[in-house]
Design an enzyme around this catalytic site. Structure first.
Site, mmCIF file in Angstrom:
data_model
loop_
_atom_site.group_PDB
_atom_site.id
_atom_site.type_symbol
_atom_site.label_atom_id
_atom_site.label_comp_id
_atom_site.label_asym_id
_atom_site.label_seq_id
_atom_site.Cartn_x
_atom_site.Cartn_y
_atom_site.Cartn_z
ATOM 1 N N LYS A 202 0.795 -1.298 0.100
ATOM 2 C CA LYS A 202 0.089 0.014 0.176
ATOM 3 C C LYS A 202 0.807 1.314 -0.019
ATOM 4 O O LYS A 202 1.577 1.428 0.969
ATOM 5 C CB LYS A 202 -0.990 0.028 1.253
ATOM 6 C CG LYS A 202 -1.656 1.265 1.166
ATOM 7 C CD LYS A 202 -2.836 1.141 2.371
ATOM 8 C CE LYS A 202 -3.610 2.566 2.531
ATOM 9 N NZ LYS A 202 -4.514 2.430 3.717
ATOM 10 N N LYS A 256 -2.317 -1.596 -3.557
ATOM 11 C CA LYS A 256 -3.168 -0.513 -3.391
ATOM 12 C C LYS A 256 -2.323 0.859 -3.477
ATOM 13 O O LYS A 256 -1.443 0.760 -2.798
ATOM 14 C CB LYS A 256 -4.036 -0.606 -2.243
ATOM 15 C CG LYS A 256 -5.201 0.809 -2.115
ATOM 16 C CD LYS A 256 -5.636 0.936 -0.867
ATOM 17 C CE LYS A 256 -6.451 2.174 -0.768
ATOM 18 N NZ LYS A 256 -7.200 2.218 0.815
#
Length: 332
Positions: A202, A256
């Site tokens: 992320k 992400k």
């Protein structure tokens, strides 16, 4: 790289492109409704539904989320990922509402499981919707985000989500060691069958902006999240993050944002072989919407192309705020 033989005019690649039927026959990657996970922003009755930065997406009440879950099951969607909009009055330094079984997440999970028991629901594990400083973890007096104390809080939050009916918990906080600690906490509490979808890779991304508006964190955020989310310039670090999470018991791995980091989707899937999820985040969705409204391209065509790119890169599933819409396009 495979060793391809053949030369023109014996080989004409356009033969396999001449009609829709042939193109469909030889297509290497496909998107189906079961690949798609609907992102859902929850709200209390009376809170605003509209999210100005995300045209076409609204915050949903508990009742509306349960109705959506029922439709999602009928449409064959892979599941729903829930996130709460939290007003300033429900935020504090400790993120206390994260551990309340009667918060939005808990009430929504129970309502969904009552109305659509087959629906797979994924619960976000992070404190940022509940802290008055807007960070994913607990903050020390000097402004440092405290790793180990945060992990203890995340374990409480994950068990709370499991107790209210979530099938999957998804730690998105990026604290070190949280996956293993959450696994142990879930197991001790009797939730061995609750899966962990780790936000393993992320990045500290500008593409999260509309989401922070959606959950009410933008005005609350003090500073930024670069001390715990990944530097966008790093790839090998992402593989190290994924390796640690695999070793700690993650059942699925997340990359992400998704579209700007397709290289990481491919590398994570190739390296580990675990179910790999890409998140088409709020900024990616908002860009497609804004560009289509400006006349740059057709939204539906661009959306489906982007989703197909996630699949081609190796994603097994995609979280998107347009999952229900995309499923309709796939089946109409």
């Amino acid at each position: 790289m495979k060793n391809y033989h053949g030369s023109f005019p014996l080989t004409r690649l356009r033969r396999l492109r001449k009609s829709n039927g042939i193109r469909s026959l030889v297509r290497e990657s496909r998107v189906s409704p079961s690949d798609l996970i609907q992102g859902v922003i929850l709200r209390e009755e009376g809170d605003p539904a509209a999210i100005p930065a995300m045209r076409g997406v609204e915050r949903l009440t508990v009742t509306e989320a349960a109705d959506l879950a029922e439709r999602a099951v009928k449409a064959g969607l892979g599941g729903l990922a829930l996130f709460p909009y939290t007003s300033a009055s429900d935020r504090d330094a400790a993120g206390s509402r994260a551990f309340d079984h009667e918060n939005l997440m808990g009430r929504a999970a129970r309502a969904i499981k009552q109305q659509a028991p087959e629906a797979v629901i994924i619960g976000d594990v992070a404190l940022d919707p509940y802290t008055d400083h807007g960070h994913d973890g607990l903050m020390g007096e000097d402004g440092t985000i405290l790793n180990d104390q945060t992990v203890e809080a995340l374990c409480r939050q994950a068990v709370t989500l499991a107790q209210t009916g979530f099938d999957v918990v998804a730690p998105s906080d990026m604290m070190d060691g949280r996956v293993g600690a959450i696994r142990q906490a879930l197991d001790r509490a009797g939730f061995e069958d609750v899966a962990i979808l780790s936000y393993a890779v992320k990045y500290a991304s500008a593409f999260y902006g509309p989401y922070r508006d959606a959950v009410g964190s933008r005005g609350a955020l003090k500073g930024d999240k670069r001390t715990y989310q990944m530097d966008p310039g790093n790839a090998e670090e992402g593989l190290r993050e994924a390796a640690l999470d695999v070793g700690e018991g993650a059942d699925m791995l997340m990359v992400k944002p998704g579209l700007a980091y397709l290289d990481m989707v491919t590398r994570v899937k190739d390296q580990w072989g675990l179910p790999t999820v890409a998140f088409q985040v709020s900024g990616e969705y908002a860009m497609l919407r804004a560009a289509s409204e400006a006349g740059a391209f057709d939204f539906d065509a661009a959306l489906m192309e982007a989703l197909l790119c996630f699949k081609r890169a190796g994603a097994d599933a995609i979280i998107t705020y347009a999952a229900e819409h995309a499923a309709k396009l796939l089946t109409d």
